[in-house]
Design a protein around this motif. Structure first.
Motif, short mmCIF file in Angstrom:
data_model
loop_
_atom_site.label_atom_id
_atom_site.label_comp_id
_atom_site.label_asym_id
_atom_site.label_seq_id
_atom_site.Cartn_x
_atom_site.Cartn_y
_atom_site.Cartn_z
N PRO A 141 -7.79 7.65 -6.98
CA PRO A 141 -7.55 6.28 -7.48
C PRO A 141 -6.30 5.63 -6.89
O PRO A 141 -6.29 4.44 -6.61
CB PRO A 141 -7.40 6.48 -8.99
N ARG A 142 -5.24 6.43 -6.66
CA ARG A 142 -4.01 5.83 -6.12
C ARG A 142 -4.24 5.37 -4.68
O ARG A 142 -3.80 4.30 -4.29
CB ARG A 142 -2.88 6.85 -6.14
N ALA A 182 -6.17 2.21 -4.83
CA ALA A 182 -5.38 1.05 -5.25
C ALA A 182 -4.51 0.55 -4.09
O ALA A 182 -4.45 -0.65 -3.80
CB ALA A 182 -4.51 1.43 -6.44
N LEU A 216 -4.70 -3.00 -2.06
CA LEU A 216 -3.56 -3.91 -1.90
C LEU A 216 -3.34 -4.22 -0.43
O LEU A 216 -3.14 -5.38 -0.04
CB LEU A 216 -2.30 -3.28 -2.50
N PHE A 238 -6.07 -6.60 0.86
CA PHE A 238 -5.86 -7.98 0.43
C PHE A 238 -4.65 -8.59 1.13
O PHE A 238 -4.64 -9.78 1.49
CB PHE A 238 -5.71 -8.08 -1.09
N LEU A 285 -5.77 -9.56 4.63
CA LEU A 285 -6.66 -10.71 4.75
C LEU A 285 -5.95 -12.01 4.36
O LEU A 285 -6.56 -13.07 4.27
CB LEU A 285 -7.97 -10.50 3.98
N GLY A 286 -4.64 -11.92 4.14
CA GLY A 286 -3.85 -13.14 3.95
C GLY A 286 -3.86 -13.67 2.53
O GLY A 286 -3.74 -14.87 2.31
N LEU A 287 -4.01 -12.77 1.58
CA LEU A 287 -4.02 -13.24 0.19
C LEU A 287 -2.63 -13.70 -0.23
O LEU A 287 -1.64 -13.03 0.07
CB LEU A 287 -4.49 -12.12 -0.74
N PRO A 288 -2.52 -14.84 -0.91
CA PRO A 288 -1.22 -15.26 -1.43
C PRO A 288 -0.65 -14.18 -2.34
O PRO A 288 -1.39 -13.46 -3.02
CB PRO A 288 -1.56 -16.51 -2.24
N GLY A 289 0.67 -14.12 -2.36
CA GLY A 289 1.32 -13.04 -3.10
C GLY A 289 1.75 -11.94 -2.16
O GLY A 289 2.56 -11.10 -2.52
N LEU A 304 -13.20 -6.57 2.60
CA LEU A 304 -13.90 -6.29 1.35
C LEU A 304 -15.07 -5.34 1.60
O LEU A 304 -15.36 -4.45 0.81
CB LEU A 304 -14.39 -7.59 0.71
N LEU A 349 -13.65 -1.90 1.95
CA LEU A 349 -13.29 -1.41 0.62
C LEU A 349 -14.53 -0.88 -0.09
O LEU A 349 -14.53 0.20 -0.68
CB LEU A 349 -12.75 -2.57 -0.22
#
Lengths: 496, 646
Positions: free
Chosen positions: A379-380, A383, A387, A390, A393-397, A433, A436
């Motif tokens: 799981p780690r 995760a 992260l 995302f 792919l240029g996700l805000p944040g 995605l 993933l």
């Protein structure tokens, strides 16, 4: 101070080589310690850094070196190089931590990476073309040994291909440097003086040819389409830490050359050929993303997304050359985005390659279809990979958004046709995605069964890279405050 | 309330759910996560009310010469509490419903809520785009929450990629805003230079239509129903989808300034209301029906933005949020309890759990547009504006309203009509088709429905005098009163349609509408498959042409090098060898010559000289008489020479 940052790792590397009886654990931890100290020094430099006056560098140092050709040991930093130095220090420290679990000749590996760190740091602080070139070539040599000595698969061949290809590129670069030297009056290899002089400003043919030589040299290293084919095999067969450094640091040497050498020293030629750079950038963005979409090997996929991400940089610096009317602000935004992208890509892709290394370590395969439902046993890992995906792919944040938003905004405002490159963020979204989904979701099957989750060394190294990306993504000002003045200066220089 | 206090409240409003959400999402808490989430959501709702009254504004420098600007104005003062309160109610529901990975679930929900709240308060494009895309990403993770099922993750991918396709418009709009000289503040966009204004409006319109699941993007919402019901209740009623409509209301002056964008929005909204209304009528699955009706109802909001009635659109947004969240939660509760996939398995279910049935009925009646419930009034506020604009648009809107009565009537008919004894076995046969039902609906699941039902009953006041007039005036709009006749007509149509559905026990289910107009299929054929094919071709090209060209030129270089090596060996080296051989032999010859001639000559000269020396030594005897004879001889020869020469 800068010299210490550059040569401390080299000194440590020599010490490691000369201490054959040093234990493996001690060797690995001394690598971590030296990388940590170097990062601390860089932080101290950042802390004291103040934007230098135009045409000047901060923390400047100059000593006679080869006076016969007016080449000196001249180093310094500004808003274009300081972020890259910091990023380099971070990535090498992360690699040192990640490699704590590595058992393959740790003493030599540590020495080699420390040497490579010196070389990388040296390149980014160089203010002299010969110095720059020496570091440029040494980075290729060191990376050759990393891939050939610690790689897997067809490592020897990939390493050779990498070496020959990028070495040839560096020769083109050298030709361009010599062209600059000859055209300068008085002859000099000093970057600051060359930026002031802008030799070849009057002659479009000679200027174009010299720029062409430099561009080819940098395009191979960056790499942009069509000079990118050394990248996928080099990444696939390199060890995880090697891939992280290659993608995170070495590729930036090419893009850094655009903003440090090509643009300020050959502004006329740069403006004349800006559209070529833009087109190469757009093609790299879309081509890199599409080819990445079709990959089944995770490492190759990430390698092609690097082509895509470097394409954004080429696009932005190309758009910065379209000098017209009132677009100076927009072009400055684009350059800021490009430099941000260099830092951001280093952090994110470095993290992704380290994560890809976990797949090889546990199950000896990068084939995405060999896995499935990996989120259950690891799981780690899932995760952190999510992260990283995302972020990439240029996700805000995340830092990628700060970079790409500025690149798009500035480029589109300077040249509306560049809007076509925005398609790139769509394809990368789809491909990350999809990967993933292939690796981590669904029922646990194939090589996922019995897969061990991340060890602390892996967790901390990758986690801190991603954490930095988040910090930049949410609080971009400390970084942008350093970059923005330098971009404005650069836009002035290109506009001369 | 002091100014700084409300500013702090605004910061907290977005930071609290964001930080707590991120922490929860990465934690492994289970039961405690629900508690933390409940507390956070409650505080957030309180903060939302504080900022709604305090109207704070604030900004921090961000990037591209623009600020991260948040603020609450008349429009967001309505929307922010809506988002926060629905979030709270959904979290309460989920605390009873979600039993696994609660940390991840609640964390993502709070993160999503934070993003939606930033969207609702954003005053600059960077801030808006920031939260806009985070909403998309968290929706991916929430729709694919049960990640062991591949098709649920695929649904999340579809949702994210489709909405991101539309988001491209927002990136382009940002570039155009910089080029047009207006800067990136949302309020200034309408002041951009004329040509760039068109680009900005087009970009934002596309982005909003994508999020609001309007045509042609609607299909992602159908797939999104694979997610847990609480997710749908929040994302697909009060936030995300609603934010698409909200964005158009927010930039209404920009749409109006272009001359075409407003009309385009009005017609796309009307077309979606009509076509997706038909799709909703045709559905046989409750969640699919609700999803299609969400698109259709958002169509009215989009229409409102195009028609310039921001207050009417906002009222409809709120009324719909309350109504639809209620219905999604009710559907979720029934689904958990009975596990049916299709409507057929829900027959008579309202009679089994009465409170749930009654509240759901309030929602369905509101959705149908039965007077005096919420959606009746708000929808008519939009239709009144449409009538002013164009009778055709009004007619389309009215037809769409009739369709909403039809699909809402369908729900009512199914859940309330008693099941005859002989059909009970068939209904029970449909239970547990989708998942194993628990046969239990707890208080945590029912309490939020009561609050939402209240909203579905009374929120129509927002569009009716006197409250509606106040709302309109705070938004600097002239209050628009639907004529009593219009209100009566739409109320009568709704009643008639619901009544006819009830009595006829069935509605027409056109096959073409069942599959959501084939939009997803078309997208696959027109966009996805060609892209993947091009990608594969390019990958082959990269391997077989580009890379091979490099390898070949390297091999070529190697071959050339071999040829040159051979040349070097045979010709260059050969000639060198030949030269050296010949020079060797020349040397030998010269050595021989040297021996024979040169050296010989030297030797001979030497021996001659030696001989001469010996000869010369002979006369030197040391005896005087012999010297005299020699001197006489030399003299005699001299005299002789002298005589002969003369």
């Amino acid at each position: 101070m800068l010299s210490l940052i550059v040569f401390l790792p080299l000194a440590a590397a020599l010490a490691l080589v000369l201490a054959p009886r040093l234990g493996d654990t001690a060797a690995r931890w001394s690598w971590v310690a030296v990388a940590g100290v170097d990062l601390a020094l860089v932080v101290a430099v950042w802390w004291q850094y103040e934007t230098p006056a135009e045409e000047q560098l901060a923390f400047e140092q100059r000593a006679e070196w080869i006076p016969g050709v007016n080449s000196s040991y001249h180093i310094g930093v500004d808003g274009l190089s300081l972020p890259l130095i910091a990023m380099t220090a971070v990535i090498f420290l992360a690699c040192a931590v990640y490699a704590l679990r590595d058992t393959n000749r740790p003493r030599l590996q540590s020495a080699l990476f420390l040497f490579l760190q010196s070389v990388s740091m040296g390149l980014f602080v160089s203010a002299d073309l010969i110095l720059f070139f020496v570091f440029f070539d040494l980075s290729i040599v060191a990376m050759y040994f990393v891939i050939a000595g610690w790689g897997h698969g067809d490592a020897a061949r990939s390493a050779l291909k990498f070496f020959l290809y990028t070495f040839l590129g560096s020769l083109a670069l050298l030709v361009g440097f010599i062209g600059l030297y000859i055209a300068a009056d008085p002859h000099t290899f000093d970057m600051v003086e060359l930026s002031e002089q802008t030799p070849l400003a009057g002659s479009s043919l000679a200027g174009g040819l010299v720029l062409a030589a430099i561009l080819i040299g940098l395009a191979v290293k960056t790499p942009t389409v069509p000079f990118h084919t050394w990248l996928p095999p080099a990444h696939t067969d390199a060890p995880a830490v090697g891939s992280a450094v290659l993608a995170g640091v070495l590729l930036k040497m090419g893009t850094y050359g655009f903003v440090r050498i090509a643009m300020p020293m050959l502004p006329d030629a740069w403006r004349a050929w800006a559209w070529v750079v833009i087109v190469v950038g757009i093609v790299s963005v879309i081509y890199g993303a599409l080819v990445a979409l079709a990959q089944t090997d995770l490492k190759r996929m990430i390698a092609y997304t690097s082509v895509n991400h470097m394409g954004y940089i080429a696009l932005a610096v190309g758009a910065a050359g379209l000098v017209a009317g009132d677009t100076a602000e927009a072009r400055s935004i684009a350059v800021t985005g490009a430099v941000t992208q260099m830092v951001s890509h280093g952090l994110i892709t470095g993290a992704l390659f380290l994560l890809a290394g976990v797949l090889h370590d546990r199950a000896n395969s990068y084939d995405m279809d060999a896995y499935g439902g990996l989120a259950a046993p690891a799981p780690r890992f899932a995760a952190l990979f999510a992260l990283g995906a995302f972020a990439s792919l240029g996700l805000p944040g995340f830092s990628g958004f700060i970079a790409e938003f500025q690149i798009f905004t500035g480029s589109i405002a300077a040249a509306p046709a560049t809007a076509i490159a925005v398609v790139g963020i769509l394809i990368t979204a789809a491909l990350f995605l999809r990967s993933l989904q292939r690796i981590f979701t669904g029922h646990t099957r194939g090589k996922s069964t019995g897969f061990g989750d991340l060890h602390p060394a892996e967790l901390w190294s990758v986690g801190s890279l991603l954490l930095l990306s988040v910090l930049i993504g949410v609080f971009p000002r400390p970084l942008l405050d350093v970059i923005e003045p330098a971009s404005e200066v650069l836009i002035d220089l290109v506009g001369r | 309330m002091t100014h700084t206090l409300t500013e702090a409240a605004l910061w907290l409003l977005v930071l609290l759910p964001a930080v707590v959400g991120a922490a929860l999402a990465l934690s492994r808490l289970e039961r405690a996560a629900a508690v933390v989430s409940l507390v956070t959501a409650t505080l957030t709702a309180v903060l939302a009310l504080i900022v709604a009254f305090g109207r704070p504004e604030m900004s921090v420098p961000f990037m591209a010469g623009s600020d991260f600007a948040l603020g609450v104005d008349a429009l967001s003062a309505l929307v922010v509490p809506m988002v926060a309160v629905v979030t709270l109610l959904v979290v309460v529901f989920a605390a009873g419903e979600i039993r696994e990975s609660q940390g991840r679930f609640h964390g993502l929900m709070l993160l999503f809520a934070a993003a939606a709240l930033v969207t609702a308060t954003a005053q600059s494009l960077p801030a808006l785009l920031f939260s806009w895309e985070v909403m998309g990403a968290t929706s991916f993770a929430l729709i694919g929450f049960w990640w062991r099922d591949d098709q649920r993750v695929s649904a999340g991918v579809t949702a994210f990629v489709t909405t991101r396709t539309a988001d491209v418009g927002m990136y382009v709009a940002a570039g155009a805003a910089v080029a047009g000289g207006s800067g990136l503040a949302l309020a200034d966009l309408a002041g951009s230079s004329a040509s760039w204004r068109h680009v900005i409006a087009a970009g934002l319109l596309v982005a909003a239509l994508g999020k609001a699941a309007q045509l042609p993007f609607s299909f992602w919402l159908s797939r999104a129903m694979e997610g847990p019901s609480p997710v749908s209740a929040l994302l697909h009623s009060a936030a995300m989808v609603a934010m698409g409509g909200y964005l158009l209301l927010r930039v209404e002056p920009l749409l109006a300034a272009t001359g075409w964008a407003a009309g385009a929005a009005a017609w796309v909204g009307a077309a979606t209301a009509l076509l997706l209304g038909t799709v909703a009528v045709a559905q046989r699955d409750l969640k699919q029906l609700l999803a299609a009706s969400t698109s259709a109802q958002l169509g009215f909001v989009v229409m409102a933005a195009g028609l310039g009635t921001v207050s009417g659109g906002a009222a409809h947004l709120l009324a719909h949020a309350s109504t639809k969240a209620l219905l999604f939660l009710a559907a979720g509760a029934w689904l958990t309890a009975l596990g049916p996939k299709r409507l057929a398995g829900l027959r008579g279910v309202a009679r089994r759990w009465r409170l749930l049935g009654v509240t759901a009925t309030a929602g369905a009646l509101s959705l149908a547009g039965i007077a005096p419930l919420a959606l009746w009034a708000t929808k008519d506020a939009v239709l009144a504006a449409a009538l002013e604009e164009s009778p055709l648009l009004y007619a389309v809107g009215l037809a769409a309203a009739a369709l909403s009565a039809a699909y809402a009537g369908k729900i009512l008919m199914v859940v309330w009509r008693p099941v005859p004894l002989d059909e009970q076995a068939e209904v029970e046969g449909h239970h547990d088709e989708e998942q194993q039902g628990t046969r239990h609906i707890g208080p945590l699941e029912q309490a939020p429905l009561v609050v939402l039902a209240l909203g579905a009953l009374v929120l129509g006041a927002l569009a009716l005098p006197p409250v509606g007039d106040t709302v309109a005036r705070t938004m600097a709009e002239e209050p628009l009163h639907p004529a009593p006749l219009e209100l009566a007509v739409s109320a009568l149509i709704a009643l008639a349609v619901v009544g006819s559905v009830w009595w006829r026990r069935r509605v027409p289910e056109p096959r073409w509408a069942l599959g959501w107009l084939g939009l997803e299929h078309i997208t696959h054929v027109v966009v996805v498959r060609p892209t993947v094919r091009i990608a594969e071709r390019l990958a082959r090209f990269d391997d077989q042409v580009l890379d091979r060209a490099v390898t070949r030129s390297a091999t070529g270089a190697l071959t050339a090098a071999r040829g040159m090596a051979a040349f070097d060996d045979t010709v260059v080296d050969g000639s060198v060898e030949a030269v050296s051989r010949s020079s060797l032999s020349a040397a030998e010859r010269s050595a021989r010559g040297d021996n024979r001639w040169l050296d010989g000559t030297v030797e001979r000269v030497a021996s001659w000289t030696r001989g001469l020396g010996r000869l010369a030594r002979r006369p030197q005897t040391g005896q005087l008489h012999q010297y005299y004879i020699q001197a006489v001889a030399v003299l005699a020869i001299g005299v002789l020479l002298l005589l002969t020469v003369r």
